[in-house]
Design a protein around this motif. Structure first.
Motif, PDB file in Angstrom:
ATOM      1  N   GLU A  50       0.956  -1.216  -0.061  1.00  0.00           N
ATOM      2  CA  GLU A  50      -0.041  -0.006   0.039  1.00  0.00           C
ATOM      3  C   GLU A  50       0.966   1.159   0.061  1.00  0.00           C
ATOM      4  O   GLU A  50       0.521   2.021  -0.737  1.00  0.00           O
ATOM      5  N   GLN A  51       2.019   1.097   0.971  1.00  0.00           N
ATOM      6  CA  GLN A  51       2.671   2.227   0.925  1.00  0.00           C
ATOM      7  C   GLN A  51       3.569   2.640  -0.523  1.00  0.00           C
ATOM      8  O   GLN A  51       3.502   3.586  -0.886  1.00  0.00           O
ATOM      9  N   ALA A  52       3.926   1.511  -0.948  1.00  0.00           N
ATOM     10  CA  ALA A  52       5.003   1.489  -2.393  1.00  0.00           C
ATOM     11  C   ALA A  52       4.040   1.800  -3.330  1.00  0.00           C
ATOM     12  O   ALA A  52       4.471   2.845  -4.206  1.00  0.00           O
ATOM     13  N   GLY A  53       2.738   1.199  -3.616  1.00  0.00           N
ATOM     14  CA  GLY A  53       1.856   1.657  -4.308  1.00  0.00           C
ATOM     15  C   GLY A  53       1.433   3.232  -4.481  1.00  0.00           C
ATOM     16  O   GLY A  53       1.058   3.514  -5.714  1.00  0.00           O
ATOM     17  N   GLY A  54       1.587   3.656  -3.537  1.00  0.00           N
ATOM     18  CA  GLY A  54       1.053   5.060  -3.475  1.00  0.00           C
ATOM     19  C   GLY A  54       2.080   6.075  -3.551  1.00  0.00           C
ATOM     20  O   GLY A  54       1.616   7.194  -3.387  1.00  0.00           O
ATOM     21  N   ALA A  55       3.299   5.617  -3.547  1.00  0.00           N
ATOM     22  CA  ALA A  55       4.354   6.533  -3.081  1.00  0.00           C
ATOM     23  C   ALA A  55       5.043   7.293  -4.391  1.00  0.00           C
ATOM     24  O   ALA A  55       5.327   8.439  -4.449  1.00  0.00           O
ATOM     25  N   ALA A  56       5.132   6.745  -5.608  1.00  0.00           N
ATOM     26  CA  ALA A  56       5.757   6.975  -6.618  1.00  0.00           C
ATOM     27  C   ALA A  56       5.308   8.550  -7.321  1.00  0.00           C
ATOM     28  O   ALA A  56       6.170   9.289  -7.742  1.00  0.00           O
ATOM     29  N   GLY A  57       4.203   8.681  -7.254  1.00  0.00           N
ATOM     30  CA  GLY A  57       3.481  10.018  -7.907  1.00  0.00           C
ATOM     31  C   GLY A  57       3.950  11.100  -6.994  1.00  0.00           C
ATOM     32  O   GLY A  57       4.341  12.215  -7.449  1.00  0.00           O
ATOM     33  N   ASN A  58       3.906  10.934  -5.860  1.00  0.00           N
ATOM     34  CA  ASN A  58       4.171  11.976  -4.762  1.00  0.00           C
ATOM     35  C   ASN A  58       5.699  12.327  -4.862  1.00  0.00           C
ATOM     36  O   ASN A  58       6.270  13.150  -4.678  1.00  0.00           O
ATOM     37  N   ILE A  59       6.647  11.139  -5.031  1.00  0.00           N
ATOM     38  CA  ILE A  59       7.996  11.335  -5.061  1.00  0.00           C
ATOM     39  C   ILE A  59       8.388  11.912  -6.371  1.00  0.00           C
ATOM     40  O   ILE A  59       9.288  13.042  -6.212  1.00  0.00           O
ATOM     41  N   GLU A  60       7.894  11.687  -7.498  1.00  0.00           N
ATOM     42  CA  GLU A  60       8.299  12.323  -8.614  1.00  0.00           C
ATOM     43  C   GLU A  60       7.981  13.947  -8.473  1.00  0.00           C
ATOM     44  O   GLU A  60       8.523  14.771  -8.682  1.00  0.00           O
ATOM     45  N   THR A  61       6.747  14.336  -7.992  1.00  0.00           N
ATOM     46  CA  THR A  61       6.287  15.759  -7.741  1.00  0.00           C
ATOM     47  C   THR A  61       7.382  16.289  -6.875  1.00  0.00           C
ATOM     48  O   THR A  61       7.494  17.403  -6.983  1.00  0.00           O
ATOM     49  N   ALA A  62       7.445  15.756  -5.659  1.00  0.00           N
ATOM     50  CA  ALA A  62       8.297  16.307  -4.712  1.00  0.00           C
ATOM     51  C   ALA A  62       9.672  16.772  -5.143  1.00  0.00           C
ATOM     52  O   ALA A  62      10.407  17.547  -5.008  1.00  0.00           O
ATOM     53  N   THR A  63      10.450  15.533  -5.832  1.00  0.00           N
ATOM     54  CA  THR A  63      11.548  15.770  -6.486  1.00  0.00           C
ATOM     55  C   THR A  63      11.595  17.072  -7.606  1.00  0.00           C
ATOM     56  O   THR A  63      12.436  17.601  -7.501  1.00  0.00           O
ATOM     57  N   ARG A  64      10.536  17.053  -8.266  1.00  0.00           N
ATOM     58  CA  ARG A  64      10.537  17.877  -9.502  1.00  0.00           C
ATOM     59  C   ARG A  64      10.722  19.407  -8.899  1.00  0.00           C
ATOM     60  O   ARG A  64      11.390  20.129  -9.136  1.00  0.00           O
ATOM     61  N   VAL A  65       9.899  19.553  -7.793  1.00  0.00           N
ATOM     62  CA  VAL A  65       9.829  20.817  -7.386  1.00  0.00           C
ATOM     63  C   VAL A  65      10.964  21.115  -6.267  1.00  0.00           C
ATOM     64  O   VAL A  65      11.548  22.565  -6.642  1.00  0.00           O
ATOM     65  N   LEU A  66      11.527  20.446  -5.630  1.00  0.00           N
ATOM     66  CA  LEU A  66      12.808  20.439  -5.037  1.00  0.00           C
ATOM     67  C   LEU A  66      13.983  20.749  -5.950  1.00  0.00           C
ATOM     68  O   LEU A  66      14.574  21.698  -5.459  1.00  0.00           O
ATOM     69  N   ASP A  67      13.882  20.288  -7.032  1.00  0.00           N
ATOM     70  CA  ASP A  67      14.769  20.539  -8.079  1.00  0.00           C
ATOM     71  C   ASP A  67      14.893  21.827  -8.581  1.00  0.00           C
ATOM     72  O   ASP A  67      15.905  22.603  -8.671  1.00  0.00           O
ATOM     73  N   ARG A  68      13.462  22.214  -8.944  1.00  0.00           N
ATOM     74  CA  ARG A  68      13.471  23.689  -9.342  1.00  0.00           C
ATOM     75  C   ARG A  68      13.753  24.427  -8.394  1.00  0.00           C
ATOM     76  O   ARG A  68      14.218  25.862  -8.765  1.00  0.00           O
TER      77      ARG A  68
END
Length: 240
Positions: A50-68
């Motif tokens: 459940e954790q892994a399945g729900g994680a990737a979208g938030n990880i991509e979003t968070a990484t994208r904005v932290l990089d910016r």
């Protein structure tokens, strides 16, 4: 778990336990029992399905904005709406980069936000006073995960509007603030590499996925209602 491999795929085999993300540019997301992944990483043993399945979208979003925002060692970051899915992910990924994080949340979520590595404070009027009490030197950058109408206050915390990124305020441009989108017109380049990085952090017990609630696919409407309430603490997950 991998059920089938596409042509040219060499980094996974049938039966591997992975988690990942669909092609947002083409699909905008997916709620399904089976999905074709655009990027993936090995599922850490420290995360449930459940954790892994729900994680990737938030990880991509968070990484994208932290990089910016250029978040790195020594950066002081304020996250508006820190107790939600992207907020909880961004706290942990920013802390892993060496940043200091201030997270706004309701009083009942302060202990929760602190447990993830951020300094909690309350959102709303007089935010600047509270922030400067906590960090007299001020904050370098701001991530708005809430879209709650606080943009004038958030912009006032930093040197210029380009030091703020929102993922939730559709009126962000009116304040000179970038609205980061993962799909659709004007979408930012996806930060798919963040999924593998977060997987490695999870293996070292430096990243987790707080789950607010788990719903079946048949209960998708209820899941969306909870999301729209803005009171979910962590990720809302759908499962078959």
């Amino acid at each position: 778990m991998v059920d089938e491999i596409g042509d040219g795929v060499t980094t996974a085999r049938v039966g591997d336990e992975v988690f990942g993300i669909t092609d947002y540019a083409q699909m905008g997301g997916a709620n399904a029992e089976y999905a074709v992944l655009a990027a993936w990483a090995r599922k850490p043993a420290t995360l449930t399905w459940e954790q892994a399945g729900g994680a990737a979208g938030n990880i991509e979003t968070a990484t994208r904005v932290l990089d910016r925002l250029g978040v790195k060692d020594g950066t002081t970051l304020l996250i508006e709406g820190a107790a939600g899915g992207v907020g909880t992910t961004a706290i942990q990924l920013a802390v892993a980069r060496g940043a200091a994080v201030i997270g706004t949340a309701s009083d009942r979520n302060h202990e929760f936000v602190a447990s993830l590595g951020a300094i909690p404070t309350t959102y709303g009027p007089r935010l600047a006073e509270r922030v400067h009490t906590l960090v007299p030197g001020g904050v370098d950058v701001v991530l708005d995960c809430a879209g709650s109408g606080s943009m004038p206050d958030l912009v006032g915390l930093v040197a210029s509007p380009d030091r703020v990124v929102s993922i939730a305020d559709i009126n962000a441009a009116a304040y000179g603030v970038h609205l980061s989108r993962g799909s659709g017109p004007g979408a930012d380049t996806p930060a798919l590499e963040g999924i593998a990085a977060a997987s490695e952090l999870a293996e070292r017990s430096r990243f987790t996925v707080p789950v607010a609630a788990v719903f079946s696919l048949e209960e998708a409407a209820a899941a969306h209602e909870l999301s729209e309430s803005r009171h979910a603490r962590g990720k809302i997950v759908l499962k078959p």
